[in-house]
Design an enzyme around this catalytic site. Structure first.
Site, PDB file in Angstrom:
ATOM      1  N   CYS A 148       0.882  -1.176   0.000  1.00  8.75           N
ATOM      2  CA  CYS A 148       0.000   0.000   0.000  1.00  8.75           C
ATOM      3  C   CYS A 148       0.914   1.219   0.000  1.00  8.75           C
ATOM      4  O   CYS A 148       2.099   1.118   0.246  1.00  8.75           O
ATOM      5  CB  CYS A 148      -0.854   0.021   1.261  1.00  8.75           C
ATOM      6  SG  CYS A 148      -1.871  -1.435   1.427  1.00  8.75           S
ATOM      7  N   ARG A 170       1.853   1.120  -5.912  1.00 10.06           N
ATOM      8  CA  ARG A 170       1.982   0.183  -4.782  1.00 10.06           C
ATOM      9  C   ARG A 170       0.659  -0.465  -4.421  1.00 10.06           C
ATOM     10  O   ARG A 170       0.603  -1.441  -3.672  1.00 10.06           O
ATOM     11  CB  ARG A 170       2.537   0.908  -3.559  1.00 10.06           C
ATOM     12  CG  ARG A 170       3.895   1.536  -3.746  1.00 10.06           C
ATOM     13  CD  ARG A 170       4.271   2.340  -2.536  1.00 10.06           C
ATOM     14  NE  ARG A 170       4.338   1.496  -1.369  1.00 10.06           N
ATOM     15  CZ  ARG A 170       5.439   0.823  -1.010  1.00 10.06           C
ATOM     16  NH1 ARG A 170       6.518   0.920  -1.744  1.00 10.06           N
ATOM     17  NH2 ARG A 170       5.456   0.056   0.045  1.00 10.06           N
ATOM     18  N   TRP A 214      -3.821  -1.792  -1.383  1.00 14.18           N
ATOM     19  CA  TRP A 214      -3.887  -3.074  -2.086  1.00 14.18           C
ATOM     20  C   TRP A 214      -4.438  -4.043  -1.060  1.00 14.18           C
ATOM     21  O   TRP A 214      -3.784  -4.332  -0.053  1.00 14.18           O
ATOM     22  CB  TRP A 214      -2.512  -3.517  -2.570  1.00 14.18           C
ATOM     23  CG  TRP A 214      -2.574  -4.744  -3.433  1.00 14.18           C
ATOM     24  CD1 TRP A 214      -2.761  -4.788  -4.787  1.00 14.18           C
ATOM     25  CD2 TRP A 214      -2.484  -6.102  -3.006  1.00 14.18           C
ATOM     26  NE1 TRP A 214      -2.779  -6.086  -5.227  1.00 14.18           N
ATOM     27  CE2 TRP A 214      -2.618  -6.917  -4.159  1.00 14.18           C
ATOM     28  CE3 TRP A 214      -2.313  -6.725  -1.773  1.00 14.18           C
ATOM     29  CZ2 TRP A 214      -2.573  -8.312  -4.110  1.00 14.18           C
ATOM     30  CZ3 TRP A 214      -2.257  -8.107  -1.712  1.00 14.18           C
ATOM     31  CH2 TRP A 214      -2.406  -8.883  -2.874  1.00 14.18           C
ATOM     32  N   ASN A 250       0.474   0.064   6.339  1.00 12.65           N
ATOM     33  CA  ASN A 250       0.903  -0.843   5.274  1.00 12.65           C
ATOM     34  C   ASN A 250       1.536  -2.036   5.974  1.00 12.65           C
ATOM     35  O   ASN A 250       2.405  -1.875   6.819  1.00 12.65           O
ATOM     36  CB  ASN A 250       1.925  -0.155   4.361  1.00 12.65           C
ATOM     37  CG  ASN A 250       2.425  -1.100   3.277  1.00 12.65           C
ATOM     38  OD1 ASN A 250       1.754  -2.083   2.960  1.00 12.65           O
ATOM     39  ND2 ASN A 250       3.594  -0.830   2.732  1.00 12.65           N
ATOM     40  N   GLY A 251       1.062  -3.246   5.662  1.00 10.96           N
ATOM     41  CA  GLY A 251       1.614  -4.446   6.298  1.00 10.96           C
ATOM     42  C   GLY A 251       0.478  -5.328   6.782  1.00 10.96           C
ATOM     43  O   GLY A 251      -0.647  -5.250   6.294  1.00 10.96           O
ATOM     44  N   GLU A 290      10.764 -15.295 -18.215  1.00  9.25           N
ATOM     45  CA  GLU A 290      10.487 -13.867 -17.973  1.00  9.25           C
ATOM     46  C   GLU A 290       9.544 -13.324 -19.047  1.00  9.25           C
ATOM     47  O   GLU A 290       8.610 -12.578 -18.761  1.00  9.25           O
ATOM     48  CB  GLU A 290      11.795 -13.085 -17.934  1.00  9.25           C
ATOM     49  CG  GLU A 290      11.676 -11.581 -17.984  1.00  9.25           C
ATOM     50  CD  GLU A 290      10.818 -10.950 -16.888  1.00  9.25           C
ATOM     51  OE1 GLU A 290      10.455 -11.646 -15.911  1.00  9.25           O
ATOM     52  OE2 GLU A 290      10.456  -9.768 -17.031  1.00  9.25           O
ATOM     53  N   LYS A 349       5.946 -11.491 -18.360  1.00  8.77           N
ATOM     54  CA  LYS A 349       5.562 -10.168 -18.867  1.00  8.77           C
ATOM     55  C   LYS A 349       4.209 -10.232 -19.559  1.00  8.77           C
ATOM     56  O   LYS A 349       3.327  -9.431 -19.336  1.00  8.77           O
ATOM     57  CB  LYS A 349       6.605  -9.652 -19.877  1.00  8.77           C
ATOM     58  CG  LYS A 349       7.838  -9.046 -19.314  1.00  8.77           C
ATOM     59  CD  LYS A 349       7.693  -7.763 -18.542  1.00  8.77           C
ATOM     60  CE  LYS A 349       7.551  -7.822 -17.064  1.00  8.77           C
ATOM     61  NZ  LYS A 349       8.306  -8.578 -16.171  1.00  8.77           N
ATOM     62  N   GLU A 405       1.232 -11.032 -17.059  1.00 10.88           N
ATOM     63  CA  GLU A 405       0.889 -10.085 -15.980  1.00 10.88           C
ATOM     64  C   GLU A 405       0.322  -8.767 -16.504  1.00 10.88           C
ATOM     65  O   GLU A 405      -0.310  -8.040 -15.737  1.00 10.88           O
ATOM     66  CB  GLU A 405       2.085  -9.820 -15.073  1.00 10.88           C
ATOM     67  CG  GLU A 405       3.207  -9.033 -15.664  1.00 10.88           C
ATOM     68  CD  GLU A 405       4.265  -8.695 -14.610  1.00 10.88           C
ATOM     69  OE1 GLU A 405       3.927  -8.528 -13.439  1.00 10.88           O
ATOM     70  OE2 GLU A 405       5.443  -8.620 -14.986  1.00 10.88           O
ATOM     71  N   HIS A 445       8.561 -33.779 -23.670  1.00  6.84           N
ATOM     72  CA  HIS A 445       8.205 -34.396 -22.374  1.00  6.84           C
ATOM     73  C   HIS A 445       6.848 -33.912 -21.888  1.00  6.84           C
ATOM     74  O   HIS A 445       6.526 -34.033 -20.713  1.00  6.84           O
ATOM     75  CB  HIS A 445       9.303 -34.074 -21.348  1.00  6.84           C
ATOM     76  CG  HIS A 445      10.641 -34.572 -21.755  1.00  6.84           C
ATOM     77  ND1 HIS A 445      11.013 -35.908 -21.669  1.00  6.84           N
ATOM     78  CD2 HIS A 445      11.688 -33.946 -22.335  1.00  6.84           C
ATOM     79  CE1 HIS A 445      12.238 -36.060 -22.142  1.00  6.84           C
ATOM     80  NE2 HIS A 445      12.679 -34.882 -22.548  1.00  6.84           N
ATOM     81  N   LYS A 499       3.066  -3.199  -7.095  1.00 11.09           N
ATOM     82  CA  LYS A 499       4.470  -3.136  -7.480  1.00 11.09           C
ATOM     83  C   LYS A 499       5.379  -3.835  -6.484  1.00 11.09           C
ATOM     84  O   LYS A 499       6.301  -4.527  -6.863  1.00 11.09           O
ATOM     85  CB  LYS A 499       4.906  -1.677  -7.600  1.00 11.09           C
ATOM     86  CG  LYS A 499       6.349  -1.486  -8.029  1.00 11.09           C
ATOM     87  CD  LYS A 499       6.607  -2.099  -9.384  1.00 11.09           C
ATOM     88  CE  LYS A 499       8.036  -1.942  -9.834  1.00 11.09           C
ATOM     89  NZ  LYS A 499       8.285  -2.696 -11.081  1.00 11.09           N
TER      90      LYS A 499
HETATM   91  C1  AGP Z   1       7.558  -8.510 -12.274  1.00  7.16           C
HETATM   92  O1  AGP Z   1       7.131  -7.902 -13.462  1.00  7.16           O
HETATM   93  C2  AGP Z   1       6.591  -8.366 -11.140  1.00  7.16           C
HETATM   94  N1  AGP Z   1       6.229  -7.042 -10.908  1.00  7.16           N
HETATM   95  C3  AGP Z   1       7.034  -9.118  -9.915  1.00  7.16           C
HETATM   96  O2  AGP Z   1       7.215 -10.457 -10.300  1.00  7.16           O
HETATM   97  C4  AGP Z   1       8.342  -8.638  -9.236  1.00  7.16           C
HETATM   98  O3  AGP Z   1       9.445  -8.906 -10.068  1.00  7.16           O
HETATM   99  C5  AGP Z   1       8.490  -9.414  -7.929  1.00  7.16           C
HETATM  100  O4  AGP Z   1       7.400  -9.095  -7.112  1.00  7.16           O
HETATM  101  C6  AGP Z   1       9.800  -9.111  -7.196  1.00  7.16           C
HETATM  102  O5  AGP Z   1       9.817  -7.770  -6.835  1.00  7.16           O
HETATM  103  P1  AGP Z   1      11.212  -7.147  -6.346  1.00  7.16           P
HETATM  104  O6  AGP Z   1      12.172  -7.256  -7.487  1.00  7.16           O
HETATM  105  O7  AGP Z   1      10.882  -5.730  -5.993  1.00  7.16           O
HETATM  106  O8  AGP Z   1      11.671  -7.942  -5.163  1.00  7.16           O
END
Ligand code: AGP
Length: 608
Positions: A2, A27, A74, A100-101, A481, A485, A488, A504, A603
């Site tokens: 958050c 966030r 969030w 936040n937490g 990766e 991308k 997400e 396999h 984020k």
């Molecule tokens: C990647 O596009 C995502 N936003 C997510 O997987 C991110 O890489 C992951 O949460 C790790 O975050 P960090 O690098 O801030 O630790």
């Protein structure tokens, strides 16, 4: 996950807090709220949805005052709703709290408070905080003491800001495992979850540490640590960010901006570190552990998401350049494993935000193991950066889009540097790779200049419901990766797979509705990848491939080809990643999705 913003000082608080919330919206963005105090009166305004909805609502009433706290959420406990939005307050609305937490013992506290007649109106864990402060205020008659007492009852993770009509000209703040930064202005303080919201006002900041409690008035900030490790006024640090990096400029969104920052990102990650004329790598952040590094015979990389995939690339780099065995583990798995560690093991935590709860938990687990803990982190002064013994900052500047792009580029660049440093020059790759890293920003620029070609191909594939990404060797994590991308930000089901695994199982999925994105750039494994492509084509699977500029044969084999300039095996993941970032971006953009704020995500995953 958050965003918290607070202001106290000589200026109107409303606009500063709302602008700050907008800059922290990456966030968390399912609801937002603000509480302001002017004289003896408090105003509370909350809204479901993004911050712009809250701004509209606040501007209707234009509350005044120079003291306010705000929050963009969030959801962890309780769905997105007005009642669950922060700030939360006590019954007579004299105490306002944002958090936040996660308060792990909130049900126990809630039960105790209900038994004393307190009424709860939300489903959140946070709501126990204002009621708990209220309880102690009514029993102690002193707000400072009430705030401290309440904190001591909480277990879990928190970044808290509180204001009260009982303490008119003060912001109270506290931090445990969840980031909180105080910007120090002239007769004003701005409190925020990360420096992004502070940078437009000041570069002087104080990063709160675990158990710090701050009492902030217009002209001073008093910090007490609940573990008694500090007391008093703390000297601020200077942020090294350049403010305009945070701004959007002419880009339509942060994701496209940050993808286009790849050349600059490679440059800032290598400047002053790659000294090819002296045949030297210089990593200042590791100099204090130089002796220990000589005895490292095993490396465990811990990370999440994109950072985990960068770590998998790093495994190939460090093993093949420095000859040190590397294991990469998901932080969320690592922290629950009970595995042996020798003192000659180093842990490398990779994290863009430096606040990912799972990665922090992984580092906490090995705190007493006597192993060397290193960080590859982007956010300066973040929790992970402070927890590690040494590290290498990515220097990519704030990454605002939820989908990590330039951070991955920076991480893989830095992992190349670390591999070269650990090799002590004893690799034939040393000089060629130094030179290539210096030439790489230009090559990244060339890839970006092919954006229109990438967009054209992306639009051709935007309506497929499934996607397979395949790669071999160092391109295998790049395939993972690329799949992340796409999934997400476009919400298309996409899987990354080792190309050698096709027979396999995954081949069973292939038909004319199931395209494959093949990374066919590896010089020594190209024939193998061609065989995979032929197997797929034989089942009518559409195939698009990334290939080296020099490869003129592949277009007979596949439906579409996207090219990257010739580069070394070790730096191919960087150029391949830019192609796949743009591919995912153009598909999501064509679908009309919010590429900076994909649904259900945030984020920085600061809760486990
Ligand atoms: C990647 O596009 C995502 N936003 C997510 O997987 C991110 O890489 C992951 O949460 C790790 O975050 P960090 O690098 O801030 O630790």
């Amino acid at each position: 996950m958050c965003g918290i913003v607070g202001y106290i000082g000589k200026r109107e608080s409303r606009g500063i807090v709302l602008d700050g919330l907008s800059s922290l919206e990456y966030r968390g963005y399912d609801s937002a709220g603000i509480a302001l105090i002017e004289g003896g009166d408090g105003t509370l305004i909350k809204q479901v949805g993004q911050v712009k909805g809250l701004i509209k609502k606040v501007n209707k009433t234009k509350p005044k005052g120079n003291l306010a706290i705000g929050h963009t959420r969030w959801a962890t406990h309780g769905a997105p709703s007005i009642l669950n939005a922060h700030p939360h307050t006590n019954k007579d609305e004299t105490i306002y709290v944002v958090h936040n937490g996660i308060i792990e013992n909130y049900t126990e506290i809630k039960t105790k408070l209900i038994s004393k007649g307190y009424v709860f109106i939300s489903d959140t864990d946070t709501e126990v905080i204002p009621h708990l402060i209220d309880y102690y205020w009514k029993n102690l008659g002193d707000f400072d003491k009430a705030f401290y007492k309440a904190l001591k009852d909480l277990t879990g993770a928190y970044a808290i800001a509180a204001i009260s009509t009982h303490a008119k000209n003060t912001i109270y703040a506290a931090r445990l495992s969840s980031p909180l930064v105080i910007g120090v202005g002239t007769d004003e303080y701005i409190l925020a979850s990360d420096p992004t919201a502070i940078m437009p006002h000041t570069k002087k900041v104080i990063f709160l540490e675990d158990y710090d409690v701050a009492k902030i008035s217009k002209n001073n900030c008093y910090i007490h640590n609940l573990k008694k490790t500090k007391e008093g006024i703390q000297e601020p640090e200077l942020l090294d960010y350049d403010n305009n990096v945070v701004l959007l400029g002419d880009y339509p969104n942060f994701m496209l901006k940050e993808i286009n920052e790849a050349p600059a990102t490679i440059k800032t990650a290598t400047t002053g570190r790659v000294l090819s004329s002296q045949n030297l790598i210089k990593l200042g952040g590791l100099e204090n552990v130089e002796q220990q590094l000589k005895y490292i015979d095993r490396i465990v990389i811990v990370a999440c998401g994109t950072s985990y995939y960068a770590g998998l690339v790093g495994e190939y780099l460090i093993e093949e350049i420095a000859g040190i065995p590397v294991e990469v583990q998901l932080a969320s798995e690592f922290k629950y494993r009970d595995e042996p560690f020798s003192r000659s093991t180093a842990i490398i935590a990779i994290s863009q935000s430096g606040e990912t709860a799972d990665t922090i938990a992984a580092l906490k687990k090995v705190e007493s193991y006597g192993v060397l803990r290193l960080g590859v982190v982007n956010a300066v002064g973040s929790t992970i950066a402070r927890m590690t013994d040494a590290g290498v900052y990515c220097h990519a500047g704030p990454e605002q889009a939820v989908a990590s792009t330039k951070a991955f580029i920076a991480q893989v660049t830095v992992l190349n540097l670390i591999a070269l440093l650990l090799s002590n020059g004893r690799t034939k790759q040393f000089k060629p790779l130094l030179m290539e890293l210096e030439a790489l920003p230009e090559k990244a620029k060339t890839v970006l200049e092919s954006a229109e070609a990438i967009k054209k191909v992306a639009l051709k594939y935007k309506d497929y419901k499934d996607f397979l990404f395949i790669g071999r060797h160092i391109a295998y994590p790049v395939a993972l990766e690329g799949a992340l991308k796409l999934k997400e930000i476009s919400y298309i089901h996409a899987e990354g797979y080792a190309a050698g695994e096709m027979k396999h199982g995954p081949l069973a999925m292939i038909d004319d509705k199931f395209p494959t994105f093949a990374i066919a750039t590896s010089n020594h494994l190209l024939e193998k990848t061609y065989s995979n492509i032929e197997e797929i084509k034989a089942r009518k699977g559409p195939v698009l491939a990334i290939a080296n500029n020099s490869n003129k044969d592949i277009n007979k084999l596949v439906d579409d080809v996207l090219y990257i300039p010739e580069t070394l095996e070790q730096t191919k993941p960087i150029l391949e990643a830019i192609v796949m970032q743009l591919f995912a971006y153009y598909i999501a953009e064509a679908k009309g999705y919010n590429v900076d704020r994909p649904r259900n995500l945030a984020k920085s995953v600061t809760v486990e």
